[in-house]
Write a protein that holds these residues in place. Structure first.
Motif, PDB file in Angstrom:
ATOM      1  N   SER A 375       0.833  -1.203   0.000  1.00 38.76           N
ATOM      2  CA  SER A 375       0.000   0.000   0.000  1.00 38.76           C
ATOM      3  C   SER A 375       0.863   1.247   0.000  1.00 38.76           C
ATOM      4  O   SER A 375       0.588   2.213  -0.734  1.00 38.76           O
ATOM      5  CB  SER A 375      -0.929  -0.003   1.218  1.00 38.76           C
ATOM      6  OG  SER A 375      -1.826  -1.089   1.175  1.00 38.76           O
ATOM      7  N   TRP A 376       1.919   1.252   0.809  1.00 37.28           N
ATOM      8  CA  TRP A 376       2.816   2.412   0.846  1.00 37.28           C
ATOM      9  C   TRP A 376       3.523   2.604  -0.493  1.00 37.28           C
ATOM     10  O   TRP A 376       3.656   3.737  -0.976  1.00 37.28           O
ATOM     11  CB  TRP A 376       3.834   2.247   1.974  1.00 37.28           C
ATOM     12  CG  TRP A 376       3.351   2.852   3.256  1.00 37.28           C
ATOM     13  CD1 TRP A 376       2.817   2.205   4.323  1.00 37.28           C
ATOM     14  CD2 TRP A 376       3.345   4.238   3.576  1.00 37.28           C
ATOM     15  NE1 TRP A 376       2.471   3.110   5.300  1.00 37.28           N
ATOM     16  CE2 TRP A 376       2.783   4.363   4.872  1.00 37.28           C
ATOM     17  CE3 TRP A 376       3.749   5.387   2.911  1.00 37.28           C
ATOM     18  CZ2 TRP A 376       2.626   5.602   5.501  1.00 37.28           C
ATOM     19  CZ3 TRP A 376       3.599   6.620   3.532  1.00 37.28           C
ATOM     20  CH2 TRP A 376       3.042   6.717   4.812  1.00 37.28           C
ATOM     21  N   VAL A 377       3.952   1.525  -1.103  1.00 39.02           N
ATOM     22  CA  VAL A 377       4.635   1.634  -2.399  1.00 39.02           C
ATOM     23  C   VAL A 377       3.679   2.178  -3.453  1.00 39.02           C
ATOM     24  O   VAL A 377       4.021   3.102  -4.214  1.00 39.02           O
ATOM     25  CB  VAL A 377       5.197   0.264  -2.825  1.00 39.02           C
ATOM     26  CG1 VAL A 377       5.740   0.339  -4.248  1.00 39.02           C
ATOM     27  CG2 VAL A 377       6.293  -0.180  -1.864  1.00 39.02           C
ATOM     28  N   LEU A 378       2.457   1.639  -3.511  1.00 35.40           N
ATOM     29  CA  LEU A 378       1.482   2.075  -4.506  1.00 35.40           C
ATOM     30  C   LEU A 378       1.066   3.521  -4.273  1.00 35.40           C
ATOM     31  O   LEU A 378       0.910   4.301  -5.228  1.00 35.40           O
ATOM     32  CB  LEU A 378       0.264   1.155  -4.461  1.00 35.40           C
ATOM     33  CG  LEU A 378      -0.808   1.388  -5.532  1.00 35.40           C
ATOM     34  CD1 LEU A 378      -0.218   1.198  -6.919  1.00 35.40           C
ATOM     35  CD2 LEU A 378      -1.994   0.433  -5.318  1.00 35.40           C
ATOM     36  N   PHE A 379       0.890   3.898  -3.019  1.00 37.53           N
ATOM     37  CA  PHE A 379       0.511   5.274  -2.680  1.00 37.53           C
ATOM     38  C   PHE A 379       1.558   6.272  -3.175  1.00 37.53           C
ATOM     39  O   PHE A 379       1.228   7.252  -3.861  1.00 37.53           O
ATOM     40  CB  PHE A 379       0.333   5.382  -1.158  1.00 37.53           C
ATOM     41  CG  PHE A 379       0.303   6.786  -0.640  1.00 37.53           C
ATOM     42  CD1 PHE A 379      -0.808   7.591  -0.835  1.00 37.53           C
ATOM     43  CD2 PHE A 379       1.386   7.310   0.057  1.00 37.53           C
ATOM     44  CE1 PHE A 379      -0.841   8.901  -0.355  1.00 37.53           C
ATOM     45  CE2 PHE A 379       1.362   8.604   0.538  1.00 37.53           C
ATOM     46  CZ  PHE A 379       0.253   9.405   0.328  1.00 37.53           C
ATOM     47  N   VAL A 380       2.817   6.035  -2.842  1.00 39.62           N
ATOM     48  CA  VAL A 380       3.888   6.961  -3.238  1.00 39.62           C
ATOM     49  C   VAL A 380       4.079   6.936  -4.753  1.00 39.62           C
ATOM     50  O   VAL A 380       4.289   7.981  -5.387  1.00 39.62           O
ATOM     51  CB  VAL A 380       5.199   6.608  -2.505  1.00 39.62           C
ATOM     52  CG1 VAL A 380       6.348   7.472  -3.017  1.00 39.62           C
ATOM     53  CG2 VAL A 380       5.031   6.788  -1.008  1.00 39.62           C
ATOM     54  N   LEU A 381       4.000   5.758  -5.364  1.00 39.79           N
ATOM     55  CA  LEU A 381       4.230   5.628  -6.806  1.00 39.79           C
ATOM     56  C   LEU A 381       3.199   6.426  -7.605  1.00 39.79           C
ATOM     57  O   LEU A 381       3.562   7.191  -8.511  1.00 39.79           O
ATOM     58  CB  LEU A 381       4.189   4.159  -7.204  1.00 39.79           C
ATOM     59  CG  LEU A 381       4.590   3.816  -8.642  1.00 39.79           C
ATOM     60  CD1 LEU A 381       6.071   4.085  -8.865  1.00 39.79           C
ATOM     61  CD2 LEU A 381       4.272   2.348  -8.946  1.00 39.79           C
ATOM     62  N   THR A 382       1.916   6.283  -7.279  1.00 45.11           N
ATOM     63  CA  THR A 382       0.871   6.949  -8.055  1.00 45.11           C
ATOM     64  C   THR A 382       0.911   8.460  -7.885  1.00 45.11           C
ATOM     65  O   THR A 382       0.889   9.218  -8.864  1.00 45.11           O
ATOM     66  CB  THR A 382      -0.514   6.424  -7.663  1.00 45.11           C
ATOM     67  OG1 THR A 382      -0.674   6.510  -6.231  1.00 45.11           O
ATOM     68  CG2 THR A 382      -0.695   4.981  -8.086  1.00 45.11           C
ATOM     69  N   LEU A 383       0.999   8.936  -6.644  1.00 46.00           N
ATOM     70  CA  LEU A 383       0.960  10.381  -6.437  1.00 46.00           C
ATOM     71  C   LEU A 383       2.264  11.059  -6.848  1.00 46.00           C
ATOM     72  O   LEU A 383       2.255  12.226  -7.246  1.00 46.00           O
ATOM     73  CB  LEU A 383       0.628  10.692  -4.977  1.00 46.00           C
ATOM     74  CG  LEU A 383      -0.806  10.338  -4.558  1.00 46.00           C
ATOM     75  CD1 LEU A 383      -1.103  10.836  -3.150  1.00 46.00           C
ATOM     76  CD2 LEU A 383      -1.831  10.899  -5.535  1.00 46.00           C
TER      77      LEU A 383
END
Length: 441
Positions: A375-383
């Motif tokens: 979740s942390w990886v996806l959150f930072v990657l998208t934004l």
């Protein structure tokens, strides 16, 4: 494209936030040795927001006195200030003075304010400087900006900051009962000192300074950009205006098309411009302040390894998003909205786990740790990709648009800090988990 210019742009972006990011990752080593203790993060948050006086001054000068501020000189000054402040921290961070009858880390707090001023002001000076280079080099700058968070984190991991070993501790409830055993978190000594870490940060600022000098004066950069003298965007804007006036009759032989707004080149309406800046402020509030302030609460209940993995991989995700944008420089406002909604939804999940701490969902299951890290990886990657998209869009709109970009970045971070500081530090809304013991039903 020049590989050298890409590298120099990346190293220049490295100096944007490396000092403050480095200070944050060093906190576990600093806090036990200063009188402020774990109140220091709260003080740092306040100092960083006070440092927004720097970008406020630059933005007001651009608005009311365009062309007067010598931005090249400002960039030289703030990089030099960051270098000196980081170097002095290596000698003075433990020194205290008695203030109001109690010892205080005055030198640490004052030098931190200078570092925060440097990093905050970089948002409204470094980005406009990139206007003088070709558009593709802006992505390299964003990669360097992402590495400014990744590199200190990697060095801190090598240093061994925050590494916990769970050891057995005996606990007795009364004199007659049998002693019970539980695990106790024990922080390991660092492989090298905080002083050496601050000298490393100072060296990184020197690298940024060298990259800035070469971007200004290296012959290969000058050949690629004939009008490469840094002129606050005035000369370039006039030349673009003349070129556009010459080409416009050929491009629009059947009549002139009115610009949608007076912002930048007029490509976007005021509604679209407002949408872009709202998304920019929202993305920076979430990624810079709101979610990082609760990262430990969302991850530590799943164990110390989950916490360190989420911090490390999230730091990798930022430059990875910029690298992807180098090959997929999409400027779609619809895609920007979709990615923002997706990233915000993942951020909402992370926030909900922080609220449920120390007993979030799947706390006893290894799948919970995997989910929170992803979740942390996806959150930072998208934004992070959204922020690069906006940077590319505003770069096309000109020098003033990039100044506004930096100002909105700082405004979003300021609003995020104003929201989270009372929740975390004043009202104690979140409860921390124990990396070694989980006491949940």
């Amino acid at each position: 494209m020049s590989l050298l210019t890409h590298l120099l742009s990346c190293l220049f972006g490295l100096g944007s936030w490396v000092s403050i990011n480095g200070l944050w990752v060093e906190l576990p080593l600093i806090v036990p040795q200063i009188p402020e203790g774990w109140f220091l993060p709260s003080y740092l948050s306040v100092l960083i927001q006070m440092a927004n006086v720097g970008p406020l001054f630059v933005t007001l000068m651009h608005r009311f006195k365009p062309g007067v501020l010598n931005e090249a000189a400002v960039v030289y000054v703030i990089i030099a200030l960051g270098t000196v402040a980081s170097f002095l921290l290596g000698f003075l961070w433990k020194e205290t003075l008695v203030v109001a009858g109690a010892p205080r880390s005055v030198a640490l707090l004052v030098l931190t304010f200078f570092l925060a001023t440097v990093d905050c002001t970089s948002s409204v000076t470094f980005l406009p400087f990139m206007m003088r280079l070709q558009p593709q080099y802006l992505t390299s700058y964003f990669i360097g900006e992402g590495v400014s968070g990744l590199l200190p984190a990697m060095v801190a991991l090598i240093q061994g900051v925050g590494v916990v070993r769970c050891v057995n501790a005996t606990q007795s409830t009364n004199q007659t009962s049998n002693a019970t055993s539980e695990l106790q978190a024990q922080y390991q000594p660092a492989n090298f000192s905080a002083e050496e870490f601050f000298f490393f940060l100072s060296a990184m600022m020197l690298v940024c300074l060298a990259a800035f000098i070469l971007l200004n004066y290296h012959p290969s950069v000058a050949r690629e950009n004939p009008n490469s003298r840094y002129t606050n965007g005035v000369k370039q804007k006039a030349q673009r205006g003349r070129k556009w006036a010459e080409q416009k009759p050929m491009m629009e032989p059947y009549g002139q098309k009115k610009p949608k707004s007076s912002f930048g080149s007029g490509s976007y309406s005021w509604l679209q411009v407002s949408y872009i800046f709202v998304v920019l402020g929202w993305a920076n509030a979430l990624t810079n302040v709101v979610l990082p302030s609760v990262q430990s609460y969302s991850c530590l209940p799943y164990g110390n390894n989950a916490y360190h993995l989420s911090a490390s991989l999230a730091a990798v995700a930022n430059p990875l998003a910029c690298f992807i944008a180098m090959f997929l420089p999409i400027r779609s406002l619809v895609l920007m909205g979709v990615l923002t909604v997706c990233g915000s939804a993942v951020g909402a999940f992370i926030m909900s786990m922080a609220v449920l701490s120390p007993c979030p969902l799947l706390v006893h299951d290894s799948a919970g740790a995997v989910i929170i890290v992803l979740s942390w990886v996806l959150f930072v990657l998208t934004l992070s990709y959204v922020k690069v998209m906006i940077g590319l869009i505003l770069r096309d709109e000109g020098h003033s648009a990039l100044v506004c970009c930096g100002a909105v970045v700082q405004l979003g971070s300021l609003l995020g800090a104003a929201t989270m500081f009372p929740l975390v530090s004043v009202f104690g809304f979140f409860s921390s988990g124990d990396p070694c013991n989980t006491r949940c039903p």
